[in-house]
Scaffold this active site. Structure first.
Site, short mmCIF file in Angstrom:
data_model
loop_
_atom_site.label_atom_id
_atom_site.label_comp_id
_atom_site.label_asym_id
_atom_site.label_seq_id
_atom_site.Cartn_x
_atom_site.Cartn_y
_atom_site.Cartn_z
N TYR A 267 0.81 -1.21 0.00
CA TYR A 267 0.00 0.00 0.00
C TYR A 267 0.86 1.27 0.00
CZ TYR A 267 -2.94 3.87 1.31
OH TYR A 267 -3.56 5.09 1.33
N HIS B 236 -3.30 16.39 -3.70
CA HIS B 236 -3.80 16.56 -2.34
C HIS B 236 -3.66 18.00 -1.83
CE1 HIS B 236 -4.08 12.29 -2.46
NE2 HIS B 236 -4.27 12.13 -1.17
N ASN C 82 1.08 11.80 4.88
CA ASN C 82 0.55 11.15 6.08
C ASN C 82 1.29 11.70 7.29
OD1 ASN C 82 -0.33 7.71 5.18
ND2 ASN C 82 -1.46 9.60 5.03
N TYR D 299 -18.20 33.72 43.46
CA TYR D 299 -17.44 32.54 43.03
C TYR D 299 -16.27 32.90 42.10
CZ TYR D 299 -21.07 29.36 44.81
OH TYR D 299 -21.94 28.66 45.61
N ARG E 61 -13.72 33.76 44.72
CA ARG E 61 -13.52 32.75 45.76
C ARG E 61 -13.07 31.41 45.18
NH1 ARG E 61 -18.42 30.38 48.99
NH2 ARG E 61 -19.41 32.23 48.09
N PHE F 68 -1.65 7.60 11.55
CA PHE F 68 -1.98 8.96 11.09
C PHE F 68 -3.29 9.48 11.68
CE2 PHE F 68 -3.11 5.84 7.69
CZ PHE F 68 -4.45 5.73 8.01
N GLU G 180 -12.09 5.60 4.27
CA GLU G 180 -11.81 6.41 5.46
C GLU G 180 -13.15 6.74 6.10
OE1 GLU G 180 -9.26 9.53 4.02
OE2 GLU G 180 -7.96 8.05 3.03
#
Length: 500
Positions: A56, A86, A198, A280, A283, A329, A413
């Site tokens: 792969y 990409h 990646n 608060y 405090r 990844f 994915e």
């Protein structure tokens, strides 16, 4: 001080990255890193010569195209196509400080000898880092799952002489910068494009940068809270150590101790009080600020692990003669941590805005809106509006990104982390909290002047005196926008030593 940091397998810390990046250190590869990179590359080259099976990302397509076998003569083109295709980022540009951290983290990850890149590729990334050549990267486009694909593609384009970079403050084509330095474009070999794209370096760089800021914000929230407490004529008892030892959360104990130190020998805190309790927002400073401290500590642990990890895919194990496709990844650890950090910082802004509100309310002998002649002067009425608006926006930004997932790549994915969105919105929260704290300091220091002639502690008086050099007391209405901006700049000017 050493001016060069050598990339090796030694553990990096957030503090070390802060020092390397922001004190201008140069990078170089250690002998160990060089051996690891070259050994892994040689193993991969030999494997490709002797093995025809599909592996792969090395001789196959990517994502849902993983079953498409690519011939050996097209492996270099495959990797080049990957980087170009990409590079689909959009939106705002990533700040240069974060780009520089991205470069460092990518170099570190590739140096362990599990990614199969060429030595020349890593060295070129170091050249970019050392010469402040910042690839143009965009904030939108990563799902934080198969790595930060789009941002890392933009980071990698200049290696090929593609895309754009900043150099000397000017945005320009990468090809011109390579020509200027006499560098040839890198010819990517098998797997290299995937190793570059990646990885979690976009999310990680944002996280590191936000953590550096968060440490500082946490400290300044305590200091500014102490200024406001003095301006509000608050009580010291809620910070007594006995209270916190019976509920011993680490951050709570640390905050109470810091507040006692900040207020030591203050005339204001020591004077008799007519009120029994404080709201608060004063405090419960140890409980609220302390919880955020503990969150920051947890997030630091997550990112310390991540920045010392190999996060591309597949991973190469030379000693075991294995190339394994996995999922390092995936950004889920970072997505959850970034969301948690955003929530914790948002809360520091939320309680800060409440202290600002109390200060302008005409309580404890303070004039309404902290100004003489209220009515004629509106004073500090509207800065609180601004703080409230920002605090409200933070509540929206603090909605977790990590609870979302959108199926991608034809179902391959099918679960993504959305960690990149968590990263960018956490930085937005960081910047918002800086503004809210700046507004609180503007109010708290103004309230302190109405306690004169009593003095606060030596530290607080020194801190406020330094602040007054930039932002003077408001005796009558003026344009407070400038005071807010100067307040934020004043806070940003501080360097806080981190504790890893």
């Amino acid at each position: 001080m050493e001016t060069t940091h050598y990339i090796s397998s030694d553990l990096l810390s957030i503090d070390m990255i802060n020092e390397i990046v922001f004190q201008g250190k140069q990078l170089a590869l250690s002998e160990e890193a060089i051996v690891n990179i070259e050994k892994c590359r040689k193993y991969l080259d030999d494997k490709m010569k002797s093995n025809s099976d599909p592996i792969y990302g090395i001789n196959t397509g990517f994502g849902s195209l993983c079953n498409v076998k690519i011939s050996n003569e097209n492996l270099s083109k495959l990797q080049e196509n990957l980087v170009k295709s990409h590079a689909c980022g959009t939106g705002e540009e990533v700040p240069h400080e974060i780009v520089k951290i991205m470069l460092l983290l990518k170099i570190q990850s590739l140096s362990y000898g599990h990614s199969g890149v060429q030595l020349v590729t890593v060295q070129r990334l170091i050249d970019f880092y050392n010469n402040d050549i910042f690839p143009v990267i965009y904030t939108q486009g990563s799902l934080g799952a198969s790595g930060d694909l789009a941002p890392l593609a933009h980071l990698s384009l200049p290696l090929l002489g593609e895309g754009e970079v900043y150099l000397d403050g000017f945005r320009q084509p990468s090809s011109k910068v390579l020509e200027k330095f006499g560098w040839e474009p890198i010819v990517l070999q098998s797997k290299e494009g995937l190793a570059l794209l990646n990885g979690t370096q976009f999310m990680s760089a944002y996280g590191v940068y936000c953590l550096i800021k968060a440490e500082k914000i946490s400290y300044l929230a305590d200091v500014i809270g102490a200024v406001s407490l003095e301006g509000f004529d608050g009580r010291l008892e809620p910070f007594t150590d006995l209270i916190h030892l019976v509920r011993p959360h680490k951050g709570q104990i640390q905050t109470a101790e810091r507040m006692r130190d900040l207020l030591e020998d203050s005339e204001i805190i020591a004077q008799p009080k007519v009120h029994v309790q404080d709201p608060y927002s004063f405090r419960c400073i140890p409980q609220v600020h302390g919880a955020s401290k503990d969150t920051i500590d947890y997030v630091k642990k997550v990112f310390r692990t991540e920045i010392n990890s190999v996060t591309d895919n597949p991973n190469i194990f030379v000693g075991e003669d294995l190339i394994i496709s996995g999922g390092n990844f995936h950004g889920q650890p970072l997505a959850l941590a970034l969301d948690f950090l955003g929530i914790a910082l948002s809360e520091l802004g939320s309680i800060s805005e409440r202290r600002t509100y109390q200060l302008i309310s005409g309580l404890r002998g303070l004039p309404a809106f902290l100004v003489n002649d209220p009515g004629l002067n509106s004073g500090f009425m509207i800065p609180q509006y601004t703080a409230a608006s920002i605090a409200s926006q933070n509540k929206q930004l603090a909605t977790p990104a990590s609870i979302d997932s959108i199926v991608s790549s034809n179902g391959q994915e099918d679960h993504v982390s959305m960690g990149a969105n968590a990263a960018t919105k956490t930085l937005h929260i960081v910047e918002n909290v800086e503004r809210i704290l700046g507004i609180e300091l503007l109010n708290g220091s103004q309230a302190l002047e109405f306690r004169r002639p009593l003095q606060s502690s030596e530290f607080i008086e020194s801190f406020v005196k330094s602040y007054r050099e930039d932002v003077p007391f408001v005796s009558e209405d003026r344009i407070l926008h400038y005071d807010i901006e100067k307040s934020v700049s004043f806070l940003n000017s501080f360097q806080i030593e981190m504790e890893d």
